[in-house]
Design a protein around this motif. Structure first.
Motif, PDB file in Angstrom:
ATOM      1  N   PHE A   4      13.505  37.831  45.523  1.00  0.00           N
ATOM      2  CA  PHE A   4      14.263  38.680  44.593  1.00  0.00           C
ATOM      3  C   PHE A   4      15.329  37.828  43.944  1.00  0.00           C
ATOM      4  O   PHE A   4      15.642  36.734  44.422  1.00  0.00           O
ATOM      5  N   ILE A   6      19.380  37.607  42.662  1.00  0.00           N
ATOM      6  CA  ILE A   6      20.681  38.211  42.968  1.00  0.00           C
ATOM      7  C   ILE A   6      21.593  38.065  41.761  1.00  0.00           C
ATOM      8  O   ILE A   6      21.681  36.978  41.178  1.00  0.00           O
ATOM      9  N   ARG A   8      25.646  38.758  40.521  1.00  0.00           N
ATOM     10  CA  ARG A   8      27.005  39.017  41.048  1.00  0.00           C
ATOM     11  C   ARG A   8      27.931  39.435  39.913  1.00  0.00           C
ATOM     12  O   ARG A   8      28.757  38.641  39.458  1.00  0.00           O
ATOM     13  N   ILE A  34      20.550  43.047  54.717  1.00  0.00           N
ATOM     14  CA  ILE A  34      19.904  41.735  54.896  1.00  0.00           C
ATOM     15  C   ILE A  34      18.938  41.761  56.086  1.00  0.00           C
ATOM     16  O   ILE A  34      17.788  41.330  55.954  1.00  0.00           O
ATOM     17  N   LYS A  38      14.899  41.144  55.884  1.00  0.00           N
ATOM     18  CA  LYS A  38      14.191  40.162  56.719  1.00  0.00           C
ATOM     19  C   LYS A  38      12.969  40.780  57.376  1.00  0.00           C
ATOM     20  O   LYS A  38      11.981  40.090  57.633  1.00  0.00           O
ATOM     21  N   ALA A 100      32.877  39.069  62.916  1.00  0.00           N
ATOM     22  CA  ALA A 100      32.179  38.457  61.782  1.00  0.00           C
ATOM     23  C   ALA A 100      31.507  39.527  60.914  1.00  0.00           C
ATOM     24  O   ALA A 100      31.483  39.416  59.682  1.00  0.00           O
TER      25      ALA A 100
ATOM     26  N   GLY B  19      17.222  33.467  45.401  1.00  0.00           N
ATOM     27  CA  GLY B  19      18.092  34.604  45.714  1.00  0.00           C
ATOM     28  C   GLY B  19      18.093  34.887  47.195  1.00  0.00           C
ATOM     29  O   GLY B  19      19.123  35.203  47.795  1.00  0.00           O
ATOM     30  N   ARG B  20      16.930  34.763  47.832  1.00  0.00           N
ATOM     31  CA  ARG B  20      16.802  35.134  49.240  1.00  0.00           C
ATOM     32  C   ARG B  20      17.214  34.020  50.205  1.00  0.00           C
ATOM     33  O   ARG B  20      17.122  34.208  51.424  1.00  0.00           O
ATOM     34  N   LEU B  22      19.183  32.191  52.679  1.00  0.00           N
ATOM     35  CA  LEU B  22      20.330  32.536  53.504  1.00  0.00           C
ATOM     36  C   LEU B  22      21.316  31.374  53.540  1.00  0.00           C
ATOM     37  O   LEU B  22      20.926  30.207  53.421  1.00  0.00           O
ATOM     38  N   ASP B  41      18.710  35.015  64.183  1.00  0.00           N
ATOM     39  CA  ASP B  41      18.427  35.320  62.784  1.00  0.00           C
ATOM     40  C   ASP B  41      18.503  36.827  62.509  1.00  0.00           C
ATOM     41  O   ASP B  41      17.976  37.297  61.519  1.00  0.00           O
ATOM     42  N   THR B  42      19.098  37.581  63.417  1.00  0.00           N
ATOM     43  CA  THR B  42      19.233  39.023  63.196  1.00  0.00           C
ATOM     44  C   THR B  42      20.677  39.483  63.322  1.00  0.00           C
ATOM     45  O   THR B  42      20.944  40.650  63.546  1.00  0.00           O
ATOM     46  N   SER B  43      21.620  38.537  63.228  1.00  0.00           N
ATOM     47  CA  SER B  43      23.034  38.897  63.196  1.00  0.00           C
ATOM     48  C   SER B  43      23.589  39.306  64.561  1.00  0.00           C
ATOM     49  O   SER B  43      24.693  39.813  64.649  1.00  0.00           O
ATOM     50  N   VAL B  49      27.963  31.324  63.251  1.00  0.00           N
ATOM     51  CA  VAL B  49      29.260  31.695  62.659  1.00  0.00           C
ATOM     52  C   VAL B  49      29.881  30.493  61.936  1.00  0.00           C
ATOM     53  O   VAL B  49      29.963  29.392  62.487  1.00  0.00           O
ATOM     54  N   VAL B  57      32.192  34.522  59.452  1.00  0.00           N
ATOM     55  CA  VAL B  57      31.041  35.343  59.056  1.00  0.00           C
ATOM     56  C   VAL B  57      29.788  34.750  59.686  1.00  0.00           C
ATOM     57  O   VAL B  57      29.774  33.585  60.097  1.00  0.00           O
ATOM     58  N   LYS B  58      28.740  35.549  59.749  1.00  0.00           N
ATOM     59  CA  LYS B  58      27.470  35.067  60.267  1.00  0.00           C
ATOM     60  C   LYS B  58      26.640  34.522  59.107  1.00  0.00           C
ATOM     61  O   LYS B  58      26.272  35.264  58.196  1.00  0.00           O
ATOM     62  N   CYS B  60      23.692  33.641  58.884  1.00  0.00           N
ATOM     63  CA  CYS B  60      22.333  34.168  58.747  1.00  0.00           C
ATOM     64  C   CYS B  60      22.323  35.516  58.069  1.00  0.00           C
ATOM     65  O   CYS B  60      21.260  36.062  57.796  1.00  0.00           O
ATOM     66  N   THR B  61      23.494  36.093  57.815  1.00  0.00           N
ATOM     67  CA  THR B  61      23.536  37.424  57.236  1.00  0.00           C
ATOM     68  C   THR B  61      24.411  37.431  55.988  1.00  0.00           C
ATOM     69  O   THR B  61      25.189  38.351  55.742  1.00  0.00           O
ATOM     70  N   MET B  62      24.304  36.355  55.234  1.00  0.00           N
ATOM     71  CA  MET B  62      24.793  36.351  53.861  1.00  0.00           C
ATOM     72  C   MET B  62      23.924  35.376  53.073  1.00  0.00           C
ATOM     73  O   MET B  62      23.324  34.467  53.646  1.00  0.00           O
ATOM     74  N   PHE B  63      23.835  35.608  51.792  1.00  0.00           N
ATOM     75  CA  PHE B  63      23.015  34.737  50.953  1.00  0.00           C
ATOM     76  C   PHE B  63      23.850  33.573  50.436  1.00  0.00           C
ATOM     77  O   PHE B  63      25.052  33.714  50.197  1.00  0.00           O
ATOM     78  N   VAL B  65      23.877  32.371  47.583  1.00  0.00           N
ATOM     79  CA  VAL B  65      24.425  32.722  46.266  1.00  0.00           C
ATOM     80  C   VAL B  65      25.781  33.413  46.402  1.00  0.00           C
ATOM     81  O   VAL B  65      26.661  33.258  45.562  1.00  0.00           O
ATOM     82  N   GLU B  66      25.937  34.170  47.506  1.00  0.00           N
ATOM     83  CA  GLU B  66      27.197  34.895  47.695  1.00  0.00           C
ATOM     84  C   GLU B  66      28.358  33.961  48.047  1.00  0.00           C
ATOM     85  O   GLU B  66      29.507  34.374  48.001  1.00  0.00           O
TER      86      GLU B  66
END
Lengths: 263, 161
Positions: A4, A6, A8, A34, A38, A100, B19-20, B22, B41-43, B49, B57-58, B60-63, B65-66
């Motif tokens: 996909f 993204i 912003r 997220i 996955k 976190a 985009g995807r 991580l 890989d599941t937060s 961290v 932050v984790k 594995c749970t942000m992209f 791009v962010e």
């Protein structure tokens, strides 16, 4: 994950425009979405990140004393910045997930998802909050429509949530030991015109108000006032972590603990 | 593909990502910073961290791009300028706060975030802060002890060597 794009955007208007695309989906803090992506349980063509929109972040006080929280405000920020104004709400935010997760997850994301075990729906319903979107204002009593179901239309964005501040409030969460989500969570808020009690984690229909407890606590704000009440197990969730009867029992126990904590 | 630029451990870095992609994959596969570990890989586990704009932050749970434009810190940037271990890392070594070491990068990054926020935490506060960091070797006692010691507190009364 399926592929996909993204985007912003930096304004609500741009985000709303980007979300007009049929397969576009809003991305808050991503702490639920997220993991969902996955598992390939969602297949958006584009994610529209809301975390870069300054006008959707922060905590402030309205003229009528209500606490206003931008939809893209993280749990960690609510825990810090709402503490002086609405300690019950800040306390709830401070115990969502782990540190976190709290630095990413947002109030708007939690309410839009309406997970039946999430904490924020209990605070919003228990406070009689107003959910403000890019198009309208929705009363919490009309907003929650069942497990993962809300009054939001396609592409509608929660820009702000307005919480009237009670005289006293407390949230008690009985955590499911593995996931740390609420097996049962109860938010009790005492306002000048009555008490509200909202329960999350327990029901097949998502967050709900326990009206019998509200009536009893409005007359006598003490855990003793709950003694004669029973909670029906009829619509409670059954899973390996707890039977419907167990959850029904916990609803009463956690409500009592919440009252005792602030009575 | 999107182009991202960010500061990682004080250095400006750029890359082209999907985009995807991580953040954990961008750090490990594109920047070859493999200290950020992927345990679940599941937060859940917290081995990934990192700090983004100063907040734990984790990854594995942000992209990736962010994190465009962000100031990122990973375990690779934690040592002192001369290469010696920083206070937290040294305390983990001194108090045997690790066995296999897989969770340690996340533990150290979480500990650093905690001590920045709360320079002298109680034992209970340390344990609560580590809720999102899982260690399968140590039983946590020596990790908690190491973090307490890194905060300059006397840990002689804390059990478990």
């Amino acid at each position: 994950m399926y592929a996909f794009d993204i985007e912003r955007p930096s304004t609500i208007a741009d985000a709303v425009k980007a979300l007009k695309d049929e397969d576009a989906q809003a991305l808050g803090g991503g702490q639920t979405l997220i993991p969902t992506l996955k598992q390939r349980l969602a297949m958006p063509s584009a994610l529209i990140s809301l975390t870069g929109i300054g006008e959707m972040k922060g905590v402030c006080l309205a003229d009528d004393g209500a606490v206003c929280i931008g939809g893209a405000t993280t749990h960690a920020t609510v825990a810090k910045e709402a503490a002086a104004h609405y300690p019950g709400l800040a306390g709830l935010a401070a115990n969502i997930g782990d540190p976190a997760v709290r630095n990413r997850g947002t109030v708007g994301g939690s309410l839009a998802n309406n997970d039946p075990s999430a904490c924020y729906p209990a605070a919003a319903l228990g406070s009689g909050a107003t959910i403000i979107t890019n198009t309208r204002e929705i009363a919490a009593d009309d907003y929650f429509q069942g497990m993962f179901e809300t009054a939001l239309e396609e592409g509608e964005v929660i820009t702000e949530v307005r919480f009237p501040v009670p005289e006293k409030s407390h949230y008690q969460k009985f955590v499911q030991p593995a996931s740390r989500f609420a097996l049962v969570g109860v938010f009790v808020a005492k306002y000048a015109d009555g008490v509200r009690v909202a329960v999350t984690g327990a029901s097949e229909n998502g967050v709900f108000r326990w009206s019998e407890a509200e009536a009893a606590l409005s007359a006598d704000f003490s855990a003793a006032a709950l003694e004669g009440l029973t909670v029906s197990a009829g619509e409670m969730i059954a899973d390996l972590h707890g039977s419907p009867e167990y959850r029904a029992h916990l609803v009463k126990v956690m409500t009592g603990r919440a009252v005792t904590a602030v009575a | 593909m999107a182009s991202v630029t960010m500061t990682v451990n004080g250095k400006s870095v750029s890359g082209d990502v999907e985009g995807r992609t991580l953040m954990s994959d961008f750090l490990r596969n594109d920047l070859r910073l493999t200290g950020t570990h992927i345990g679940c890989d599941t937060s859940q586990c917290g081995a990934c961290v990192i700090h983004v704009n100063g907040e734990a932050v984790k990854a594995c749970t942000m992209f990736a791009v962010e994190a465009d434009g962000a100031d990122v810190a990973t375990i690779e940037g934690q040592a002192n300028a001369d290469g010696s271990l920083n206070v937290i890392q040294q305390a983990f070594q001194d108090h045997h706060g690790l066995q296999c070491g897989f969770c340690t990068p996340g533990m150290v990054m979480s500990a650093a975030a905690l001590l920045k926020e709360n320079p002298t935490p109680t034992e209970r506060e340390v344990r609560e802060y580590l809720e999102g960091n899982i260690c399968r070797c140590t039983g946590y006692h020596n990790i908690v002890k190491a973090i307490m010691a890194a905060s300059g507190q006397d840990v002689s009364a804390i059990a478990a060597e």
